[in-house]
Design a protein around this motif. Sequence first.
Motif, mmCIF file in Angstrom:
data_model
loop_
_atom_site.group_PDB
_atom_site.id
_atom_site.type_symbol
_atom_site.label_atom_id
_atom_site.label_comp_id
_atom_site.label_asym_id
_atom_site.label_seq_id
_atom_site.Cartn_x
_atom_site.Cartn_y
_atom_site.Cartn_z
ATOM 1 N N MET A 23 -3.661 6.279 2.750
ATOM 2 C CA MET A 23 -4.968 5.878 2.245
ATOM 3 C C MET A 23 -5.744 7.058 1.705
ATOM 4 S SD MET A 23 -6.684 3.504 4.880
ATOM 5 C CE MET A 23 -5.708 2.292 5.563
ATOM 6 N N GLN A 24 -5.714 8.142 2.462
ATOM 7 C CA GLN A 24 -6.472 9.292 2.019
ATOM 8 C C GLN A 24 -5.879 9.816 0.713
ATOM 9 O OE1 GLN A 24 -6.068 13.100 3.523
ATOM 10 N NE2 GLN A 24 -8.229 13.434 3.868
ATOM 11 N N VAL B 120 -10.103 -0.484 2.517
ATOM 12 C CA VAL B 120 -8.956 -1.327 2.854
ATOM 13 C C VAL B 120 -9.300 -2.259 4.008
ATOM 14 C CG1 VAL B 120 -6.764 -1.154 4.114
ATOM 15 C CG2 VAL B 120 -7.034 -0.010 1.922
ATOM 16 N N ASP C 58 0.159 4.255 7.151
ATOM 17 C CA ASP C 58 -0.738 3.611 6.188
ATOM 18 C C ASP C 58 -2.005 4.443 6.042
ATOM 19 O OD1 ASP C 58 0.945 1.396 6.168
ATOM 20 O OD2 ASP C 58 -0.202 0.329 7.690
ATOM 21 N N THR C 59 -2.509 4.885 7.182
ATOM 22 C CA THR C 59 -3.789 5.591 7.194
ATOM 23 C C THR C 59 -3.694 6.896 6.423
ATOM 24 O OG1 THR C 59 -3.921 4.695 9.417
ATOM 25 C CG2 THR C 59 -5.677 6.171 8.765
ATOM 26 N N PHE D 201 -11.714 2.001 6.192
ATOM 27 C CA PHE D 201 -10.898 0.813 6.449
ATOM 28 C C PHE D 201 -11.464 -0.038 7.571
ATOM 29 C CE2 PHE D 201 -8.634 3.876 9.223
ATOM 30 C CZ PHE D 201 -8.541 3.143 10.402
ATOM 31 N N ILE E 35 -8.611 6.093 -0.801
ATOM 32 C CA ILE E 35 -9.299 5.002 -0.093
ATOM 33 C C ILE E 35 -10.360 5.619 0.825
ATOM 34 C CG2 ILE E 35 -8.916 3.227 1.688
ATOM 35 C CD1 ILE E 35 -6.165 2.826 0.165
ATOM 36 N N LEU F 71 -3.107 -1.586 10.935
ATOM 37 C CA LEU F 71 -2.597 -0.524 10.077
ATOM 38 C C LEU F 71 -1.758 0.444 10.886
ATOM 39 C CD1 LEU F 71 -5.859 0.308 8.117
ATOM 40 C CD2 LEU F 71 -3.778 -0.636 7.114
ATOM 41 N N HIS G 84 0.822 -1.209 0.000
ATOM 42 C CA HIS G 84 0.000 0.000 0.000
ATOM 43 C C HIS G 84 0.855 1.259 0.000
ATOM 44 C CE1 HIS G 84 0.856 -1.547 3.902
ATOM 45 N NE2 HIS G 84 0.701 -0.359 4.421
ATOM 46 N N GLN H 1 -4.464 8.101 -1.493
ATOM 47 C CA GLN H 1 -4.777 7.191 -2.601
ATOM 48 C C GLN H 1 -6.271 7.117 -2.877
ATOM 49 O OE1 GLN H 1 -2.846 3.835 -0.681
ATOM 50 N NE2 GLN H 1 -1.387 3.735 -2.350
#
Length: 581
Positions: free
Chosen positions: A177-178, A164, A173-174, A185, A182, A169, A152, A180
Amino acid sequence: MTIALQGMGVSRGVAIGNVHIIERDQLEIVEYQIEDSAVEAEVLRLLDAVSQGKQQLRAIRDHIPDSTSADIAAFIDTHLLMMDDIALTQEPIRLIKENGYNAEWALKLQRDALVAAFEEMDDAYLRTRRDDVDHVVDRIQRVLLKHAPLPHEVPDDKLDGFIVLADDLTPADTVLMQHQGIVAFITEYGGPTSHTAILARSLGIPAVISLHNALQYIEENDLIIIDGTSGVVLVDPDERNLACYRKQQQEDIHYYSGLSRLKEGPALTKDGVTIELMANIELPRDFDTVREVGANGVGLYRTEFLYMNRDNPPDEEEHYQTYLKVLEKLNGLPLTIRTLDLGADKQVDGGRKSGPVQSNPALGLRAIRLCLKEPTLFRPQLRAIFRASAHGTIRLMIPMLSNLQEMQQVLQMIDDIKAELDKDKADYDRDMPIGGMIEVPAAAICADIFAHHLDFLSIGTNDLIQYTIAIDRVNDEVNYLYDPLHPAVLRLINTVLQAGEKAGIPVAMCGEMAGETQFAPLLLGLGLRQFSAHPASLLELKKIIAETDTGQLNRFTEQVLAASSGVDIASLVRKQNLENY
Ligand code: PEP
Ligand code: MG
């Protein structure tokens, strides 16, 4: 066929999307011996891996979108600081040098020792910091093992709109995510106070954690619905479910965008009663949000966080400078500084040498008891608060009062400090209001006595409920007994509110109960006019207050006070809330 799973909702909102699974494959760490001649090179290999780990984190931080709150970068900075901390590398280096261990094994042993130390902590929040140790060590181990970057961490536009699913996590990672796209989660593990859960709330991403065995039931690309409020996850939902949750999403968007319009103007009930909405604050950076939600000021500044992660307590000057910065951020709004509440669930080593182990810490030497026993800890804070009061509106609040003598001792100490400051010709607010937290049943029952000597009271329901029902607030085995609607709790709250009214002094509530919006009409009915809660709850509270007519609450309040169980009161509250809105 639709499968329904139940986890713990930690960040509200509904998300619908396809699943992307992140498998944080377990790294296999093996032990082997290093030749004497290779020891120095092995130490350098470890230090180089740490430095590469830091470079990776800095690169992640640089990718954080500008629109994201500063808190997010702060989480990454925490991991960077941990990588800089000699506690992480000093012992592994010793193990490499003295025992000839390979770097991975030496680092694993130090990870195990740190995690064991965190797990022994009484404080639930600090206990979850073991996750940070794991995340930091995992990153360094991956570099040492020349492991491919986590999947990721590779930017991938295809993840736009995905949900996700992972066993666990990291905050990094978190954040990614934003970046990307996502939208939500789910994790199999984690606690509601973990950094990852806090970040999800701060980013506004729906999240469900602690969904054990989720990876057994959910596959890559499955269509799922997650409800971050209830913790429900629906795998392979049918058309009816989809339609229902899409409607819920639309309603949420409408609801929360409507709330931001409430930011301006006072909180008024339907019948025009003014209510004060104050914010509860822990860390200095939280002060920005006070203005963002249009709070009337800070009703609880928990200063014990100034003592965490350090070896020595802050001195008077550090307290003073911190309060000045806070006042500057508040730009004229009032600040209620709660004096130190160390001990019990708020253990910190930095504040003081730890004393003997207490078998009932919640009933032991904590808060004002500890401060009075250790004036060298307390006086610098009191002096700093008074000095800072020359530069803004400050109220001083004393935690966990249980008898009159304690309060008189504090008031005497305050008089002495005022005399010292007068002698030094120092400027301070001579009329700074001094208030007390009512969070021990003895103080609630005798609230009239305290009200007679103090300028304001604030009800700390977190502790008041713990002590009234005799349930340790950090023991999850007795969580089921936690009940803000227990008749004993409500009678005590009522006693305190009435004592305040009789003495003509304001009474606030700053425990979590004040931020639980479903209790707002009940608390208004009992006469509460000052709520202090996490900034994220304030606009919703304001809305509910505006929908409540205090003139219509008399019968309901009488019924509540006459009811014999929390279950009966809960049903009265539900009925009243349905009538209200
Ligand atoms: C309380 O006890 O309700 C309170 C606000 O204080 P703390 O949670 O910090 O103990
Ligand atoms: Mg308390």
